[in-house]
Design an enzyme around this catalytic site. Structure first.
Site, PDB file in Angstrom:
ATOM      1  N   CYS A  44       0.855  -1.186   0.000  1.00 29.85           N
ATOM      2  CA  CYS A  44       0.000   0.000   0.000  1.00 29.85           C
ATOM      3  C   CYS A  44       0.897   1.244   0.000  1.00 29.85           C
ATOM      4  O   CYS A  44       2.023   1.217   0.469  1.00 29.85           O
ATOM      5  CB  CYS A  44      -0.879  -0.031   1.247  1.00 29.85           C
ATOM      6  SG  CYS A  44      -1.915   1.395   1.469  1.00 29.85           S
ATOM      7  N   HIS A  49       4.961   5.588   2.269  1.00 26.84           N
ATOM      8  CA  HIS A  49       5.080   6.860   2.999  1.00 26.84           C
ATOM      9  C   HIS A  49       6.027   6.693   4.200  1.00 26.84           C
ATOM     10  O   HIS A  49       6.838   7.563   4.497  1.00 26.84           O
ATOM     11  CB  HIS A  49       3.718   7.311   3.533  1.00 26.84           C
ATOM     12  CG  HIS A  49       2.844   7.957   2.493  1.00 26.84           C
ATOM     13  ND1 HIS A  49       3.201   8.071   1.171  1.00 26.84           N
ATOM     14  CD2 HIS A  49       1.627   8.543   2.599  1.00 26.84           C
ATOM     15  CE1 HIS A  49       2.231   8.692   0.507  1.00 26.84           C
ATOM     16  NE2 HIS A  49       1.264   8.983   1.350  1.00 26.84           N
ATOM     17  N   HIS A  65       0.390  -3.931   5.947  1.00 30.28           N
ATOM     18  CA  HIS A  65      -0.843  -3.962   6.758  1.00 30.28           C
ATOM     19  C   HIS A  65      -2.014  -4.574   6.002  1.00 30.28           C
ATOM     20  O   HIS A  65      -3.143  -4.502   6.474  1.00 30.28           O
ATOM     21  CB  HIS A  65      -1.169  -2.555   7.259  1.00 30.28           C
ATOM     22  CG  HIS A  65      -1.288  -1.539   6.166  1.00 30.28           C
ATOM     23  ND1 HIS A  65      -0.186  -0.988   5.555  1.00 30.28           N
ATOM     24  CD2 HIS A  65      -2.347  -1.018   5.541  1.00 30.28           C
ATOM     25  CE1 HIS A  65      -0.584  -0.149   4.612  1.00 30.28           C
ATOM     26  NE2 HIS A  65      -1.900  -0.158   4.573  1.00 30.28           N
TER      27      HIS A  65
END
Ligand code: ZN
Ligand code: ZN
Length: 373
Positions: A44, A49, A65
């Site tokens: 993701c 990030h 996650h």
């Protein structure tokens, strides 16, 4: 029960930095926790990030996650019968007692937020370690590894026949996109929708808009190559974000602005564009995950005069125990397509190459295989 496993560890964030694949110690589950042997994990933007340092986190940490796996061991207080269940992990486990959980808003659970911020499980400690020091959990999940330990209600049981590469996507991207439309915005038939950003989340917004009979459904992306996927999932129009005036284009297609716009790129520009493409009395839904300190500019006068609503949607306002089975039922009956969301399935060993590929912006969803079954 393994005492050691291979994990992709983030030691130091930054541009050009990579995750280190190495041995990490893993402890037994504590009371009310389960140990999960992972099969598949999605990559993701939020993981990236953290890798790039846009978000801060205790280090070292095991990222990932979106995970699907098999419960291999249960802690005290968890039914032994759960061993062997196929589960999808969720980063919104429910403490059950804070005011948000009681109100049915378990995305906002205070205990989960506290644990996530310190990189631990609910009890404030980690189950991962290396050289006698803690290795931190990401958002009570951590899936770029062979095994993980999560709260018992952070592992949602799914039917044994569910393909794990599809199931893992419920854990973040699919839930986030579908939930923004079905739970947060509650789009109704005939209402118009524009979606800014056509990655895994944006494509899920498009699919949910089709399920809601929204019309038209306008997809906006900086990559023209995203048009085919956007249309396949239900977009009736495609606007190239780098074209001459994408906001004007959306306003024309929707006859003055969309009833709902969804920002699914996590960028300041697209958030402002989404607002400007929303009709009077319409709703701008912010889904994308920007840098921690990002600020956008919205005209106060216009928001008041035009009765505009700007709303945040975190994890699609999910209640995983309610929403995951619902989503899987739609998939099983062919109403929702998760298989074509997956553009790549690579082994965990190629994780750094996978991250670089996701960063090109051309991927629908990148999935990593950890074990075959
Ligand atoms: Zn995510
Ligand atoms: Zn709670």
């Amino acid at each position: 029960m393994p005492k050691k496993m291979i994990a992709a560890v983030l030691d130091s964030p930054g541009e050009g930095n990579v995750l280190s694949l190495r041995e990490v110690g893993i402890a037994d589950p504590s009371p009310m926790e389960v140990l999960v042997r992972l099969l598949m994990t999605g990559v993701c933007r939020s993981d990236i990030h953290l890798l790039r340092g846009l978000w801060s986190h205790p280090l070292p940490v095991i990222l990932g996650h979106e995970g699907c796996g098999i419960i291999e061991k249960v802690g005290m207080g968890v039914a032994e019968s759960r061993v062997g269940e196929k589960v999808v992990l969720t980063f919104a486990p429910n403490c059950g007692t804070c005011r948000f959980c009681v109100a049915g808003r378990n995305v906002l659970c205070e205990a989960a937020a506290r644990a996530a911020a310190q990189g631990t499980l609910f009890d404030g400690t980690t189950r991962f370690s290396a050289d006698g020091k803690p290795v931190y959990h990401l958002a009570l999940t951590s899936t770029f590894c062979e095994y993980t330990v999560v709260p018992h209600n952070g592992a949602i049981t799914v039917p044994a026949q569910t393909p794990p590469e599809q199931a893992c996507l419920l854990g973040c991207g699919v839930m986030t996109g579908l939930g923004a439309v079905l739970n947060t915005a509650q789009v109704r038939p005939g209402e118009s929708v524009a979606v800014f950003g056509c990655g895994g989340v944006g494509l899920s917004v498009i699919q949910a808009s089709r399920l809601s009979n929204a019309l038209p459904i306008v997809a906006v992306d900086a990559q023209v190559s995203k048009e085919a996927a956007a249309r396949q999932f239900g977009a009736t129009h495609f606007v190239h974000a780098a074209g001459s005036d994408p906001v004007q284009a959306v306003r024309e297609i929707t006859d003055g602005g969309a009833d709902y716009t969804f920002e699914a790129a996590g960028l300041i520009d697209t958030a402002e564009m989404a607002y400007r493409a929303t009709r009077r009395a319409g709703t701008t839904v912010l889904i994308g995950q920007p840098a921690e300190n990002a600020k956008a500019g919205f005209p106060l006068y216009g928001i008041a005069q035009d009765e505009q609503r700007i709303v945040g949607s975190s994890y699609g306002s999910a209640r995983p125990l309610v929403d995951f089975p619902k989503i899987l039922r739609l998939v099983e009956h062919g109403r929702l397509d998760l298989s074509h969301l997956i553009s790549h399935i690579w082994p965990l060993a190629r994780i750094n190459e996978a991250i670089a590929t996701v960063e090109t912006g051309t991927v629908n969803r990148m999935v990593l295989r950890i074990a075959d079954r």
